[in-house]
Design an enzyme around this catalytic site. Structure first.
Site, short mmCIF file in Angstrom:
data_model
loop_
_atom_site.label_atom_id
_atom_site.label_comp_id
_atom_site.label_asym_id
_atom_site.label_seq_id
_atom_site.Cartn_x
_atom_site.Cartn_y
_atom_site.Cartn_z
N ASN A 151 0.83 -1.20 0.00
CA ASN A 151 0.00 0.00 0.00
C ASN A 151 0.87 1.25 0.00
OD1 ASN A 151 -2.92 0.19 -0.02
ND2 ASN A 151 -2.92 -1.26 1.68
N ASP A 206 -2.72 2.72 5.06
CA ASP A 206 -3.30 2.21 3.82
C ASP A 206 -2.78 3.05 2.66
OD1 ASP A 206 -5.10 1.13 1.82
OD2 ASP A 206 -6.51 0.61 3.40
#
Length: 298
Positions: A151, A206
């Site tokens: 990510n 993320d």
């Protein structure tokens, strides 16, 4: 740092909204809903919305230099003709992994027009994810292993640093980046977030975006916040969000001062009761501008 006004930019909740991508020439925002197999487009000025339902889960997007989008799906990379009234998806290269346990995940285009996309190893029982680079229609492996859920890939304004997050390790890395060769070296930790869910837990990193000043903005999944890190990894601030699971920010709008944030809506009932905006696309007015995303060069 929570004085910014936060609005809902699109009212329909996504199952797992991801990869907001501002298209400067169209003045439109694209994003995906991974479990819904759908690519979305919103023209904020008019409110016009369009969606494309695909046969494989889309994970991340890039603006194609020749028009349309490049979509990284579980099945591989393809070109989506966004100007057609029909679904026109042309395969570029098939996925190089076992699709039963792996899919493409987060990605960004580098300053030279290469599309960097990592994978998520879905069993999550070992760090078996990989990083791939799509360069002029050919796919190569940048590295294998050392992560479970790739990510947060992004690049610094001076083109000398690549950032990357391993969500499962709660860690963001930085690398020396060579724009001429498209290679990275000298991995070191930019910031380590707490993994202690009983104490001092603020979510795990993320998707991310880098602003025009070089700061790294990362969505903290399960943390209900976006965190701002300096290029050296110092925690500069945060924006508290009305969703518990933001997935990725992206700068957009005419002046690139709107921070769009996707989020997960397929969450437990108790969480949805506490965070009723979960899954919706958010828009935050910012004091700092972002940077326009480069086109993928075929």
């Amino acid at each position: 740092m929570n004085t910014q006004q936060i609005n809902v930019a699109f009212q329909t909740a996504m199952q797992t909204g991801e990869c907001p991508l501002w298209h400067p020439r169209e003045q439109a925002l694209y994003w995906v809903d991974i479990p819904a197999f759908t690519v979305h487009r919103l023209h904020p000025a008019s409110g016009a919305h369009r969606a494309w339902k695909l046969a494989s889960e889309p994970a991340t997007l890039a603006i194609a230099g020749q028009g349309g989008l490049i979509v990284a799906m579980r099945s591989g990379f393809a070109h989506l003709d966004t100007g057609s009234e029909e679904l026109r998806l042309t395969e570029i290269v098939a996925a190089p992994y076992d699709q039963a346990i792996t899919r493409f995940n987060d990605g960004h285009v580098d300053p030279a027009g290469r599309f960097w996309v990592g994978t998520i190893y879905e069993p999550r029982d070992k760090p078996a994810a990989e990083m791939f680079v799509l360069e002029r229609g050919k796919l190569r492996t940048a590295w294998s292993g050392g992560m479970t859920n790739s990510n947060g890939t992004s690049f610094s304004p001076d083109q000398k640093t690549m950032y990357h997050a391993d969500t499962a390790a709660h860690r963001v890395y930085r690398y020396d980046y060579d724009v001429a060769t498209g290679t990275v070296a000298n991995q070191r930790v930019l910031h380590q977030f707490s993994a202690d869910k009983e104490n001092n837990y603020g979510g795990r990193p993320d998707g991310a975006a880098v602003d025009s000043e070089g700061n790294y903005w990362v969505a903290m999944f399960e943390g209900a916040r976006i965190v701002k890190l300096s290029p050296e990894g110092a925690l500069l601030g945060e924006i508290r969000l009305p969703v518990r699971c933001p997935t990725m920010p992206a700068f957009g709008g005419p002046d690139l001062r709107t921070l769009y944030v996707t989020s997960a809506g397929a969450r437990p009932a108790a969480e949805l009761e506490q965070y009723p905006l979960s899954g919706k696309l958010l828009a935050i007015q910012m004091d700092v501008a972002g940077r326009a995303e480069p086109d993928y060069q075929a």
